[in-house]
Structures are given as C-alpha cells and as structure tokens.
Write an enzyme that holds these catalytic residues in place. Sequence first.
Site, PDB file in Angstrom:
ATOM      1  N   HIS A 137       0.819  -1.208   0.000  1.00  0.00           N
ATOM      2  CA  HIS A 137       0.000   0.000   0.000  1.00  0.00           C
ATOM      3  C   HIS A 137       0.856   1.262   0.000  1.00  0.00           C
ATOM      4  CE1 HIS A 137      -3.397  -2.642   1.681  1.00  0.00           C
ATOM      5  NE2 HIS A 137      -3.666  -2.349   0.433  1.00  0.00           N
TER       6      HIS A 137
ATOM      7  N   ASP B 294      -4.955  -0.246  -8.523  1.00  0.00           N
ATOM      8  CA  ASP B 294      -4.709  -1.207  -7.446  1.00  0.00           C
ATOM      9  C   ASP B 294      -5.560  -2.435  -7.725  1.00  0.00           C
ATOM     10  OD1 ASP B 294      -4.333  -2.626  -5.144  1.00  0.00           O
ATOM     11  OD2 ASP B 294      -5.030  -1.073  -3.773  1.00  0.00           O
ATOM     12  N   SER B 295      -5.126  -3.216  -8.700  1.00  0.00           N
ATOM     13  CA  SER B 295      -5.948  -4.315  -9.207  1.00  0.00           C
ATOM     14  C   SER B 295      -5.402  -5.672  -8.784  1.00  0.00           C
ATOM     15  CB  SER B 295      -5.985  -4.261 -10.739  1.00  0.00           C
ATOM     16  OG  SER B 295      -4.704  -4.571 -11.262  1.00  0.00           O
TER      17      SER B 295
ATOM     18  N   ASP C 280     -18.016  -0.679 -12.449  1.00  0.00           N
ATOM     19  CA  ASP C 280     -16.992  -0.971 -13.451  1.00  0.00           C
ATOM     20  C   ASP C 280     -16.014   0.195 -13.578  1.00  0.00           C
ATOM     21  OD1 ASP C 280     -15.489  -1.630 -15.649  1.00  0.00           O
ATOM     22  OD2 ASP C 280     -17.183  -1.988 -16.988  1.00  0.00           O
TER      23      ASP C 280
END
Length: 293
Positions: free
Chosen positions: A67, A161-162, A142
């Site tokens: 993070h 951040d996937s 989405d």
Amino acid sequence: MTALNEGWFTEVFQDQGTAFSLQVKGKLHEEQTPFQKLEIYETETFGNLMVLDGCVMLTTRDNFLYHEMMTHPALFTHKDPKKVVIVGGGDCGTLKEVLKHPGVEEAWQVEIDERVTRMSEKYFPELCEANGDPRANFFFGDGIQWMRDIEPNSIDVLIIDSTDPVGPAEGLFALDFYRDAMAALRDGGIIVQQSESPLLHTGSIIKDIHTDMRKAGFGHVQTLPFPQPVYPTGWWSCTMGSKDNPLKYFREEDASNRPFVTRYYNAGIHHGALAMPQFMVDALEDEVHPEEG
C-alpha cells in the site's frame, strides 16, 4: 490453485512449480460475491488473510509494503496532487495512504466488488480508518467504464490497485484503458499500476505495461520493485507512467519531512526503488529511454 491441509493455507503456482503457505487457525468468512470467491482466514503469525478466487490478496502483517509503495512514490513525484483516483483497492489500504497527504483534496475509490470493502471494514478495520474522511468518495461498479466517462483533464494521480490481469481486472491492463487514463489526467499527471513479480513477469506483463503506456502517450515509464512476502516469489512491483515529466525526480525534501507515519516508505527507499536490477534493464531496454534506464 489452493489447498487447505492440516491447518495450512497454500496457494500453488502450478505454472511456476512453486507454492506459498501460511499456517491458519481457522476460516473467518467465505462467500461467492457476484464477481469472485472471497475468503478470509485467521493465521498464526500474519494476522488476517484475504483470498480472492484462491489467490492471496493481503495479510494484516505485510500489506503496508504494497500500500505504501503504490501511493507515496507517485504522490511525492507529482508536483502537487489534488485529486487522486484509485481503481480497485477494495480493501481501502491504498485509500488510507493517499489520504495521509494533506494536500490531497479529493480521493475516489472505484471498486467493482463492494463486498471486498465491506469485509475489509469488518476484518481489516485498520485499513479502513480513513473511509469516513470527507475527502473520500466511493463508487462501486466498473472502473473501466468509469474511466471512459470521467471528465478529461480532471485527475492528478491515477492508481490501478488491481488483482492479477485475469478475470475482472484484465481490462485494466489494456492499451485502451491507458488511453482513457491519459485523457483523464491533467498536465503533470501520473498513473501507477501494480505490475506483478519482477522475477516472473519482467519479460511479459511488465514489458507489456511499458509498451502500452508509451503507445498511450506516456512519455516516461518507470518500474519500482519492492518486497512483498505473501505474493509469488516474495517480490513485487509497481509501474509509474508520466504524461510529461521524468520519473527519476521527486519532492525529496517533502518525502523526508512527511507529516505522517510510514513503516516502509521513506526518501531512501524511494531512491533505491528507482534503481532496477540489471536483468530488468536488459529486458526492458527497448522500452526504456536513456534518461530512465
């Protein structure tokens, strides 16, 4: 592929011939959301563990590495970030780090699966401490369509951040998405994308990110490796793209005198992360401009 045998959660990376295990006390939660299977375990030594579709997402003990590196290098590289958008990041840890920056006036978290956020609030409350900040905004839907619809030239920093580039997150690694991002960013804007393991993916995913970001118009692209014990190989990365400014320079004095606490990030770590290992330089040499290599 995962297994839970004799008190151990194991994520098996079949194509790489390796695995990662954590000793668990028990399962705290399990559900099939509209998008993925969500599980949360209590571990013996790493706190709580979140798993999505069998893949380790985060633990209480080491999530700060990811993070902090997904946020602070980009925010301290931008000259004055006011509006930040996070696509993904349902556990809210990235949002928490973004909102540590007093200059940020508006932050959006755009997450497809609201259940990830709700279960994070329950099982990872320390990551959700900033959810009530008046600068925090949430959209559950989405992210790809959201980026298409956003007003052009309206974002300073975009953080992707996937999860891995399969399933719901696959489109977040596509050239069209980077083009939409390019249009959404203001002058001086920066995009940062989680970019998998340097050891496993430099010649594939990371190189493709460099290629597609440049095709989309990002003049400068830089990958920053960092440790992440619970992810494949224990080594991870993020890749930044800048519309017009070199990424080797950042607000070093501001980073050194940051008015908030970090556990991993500091100015020295930032400098070190900009120095890619030689095998990465060699693999990316066709994509890296001389001033960035």
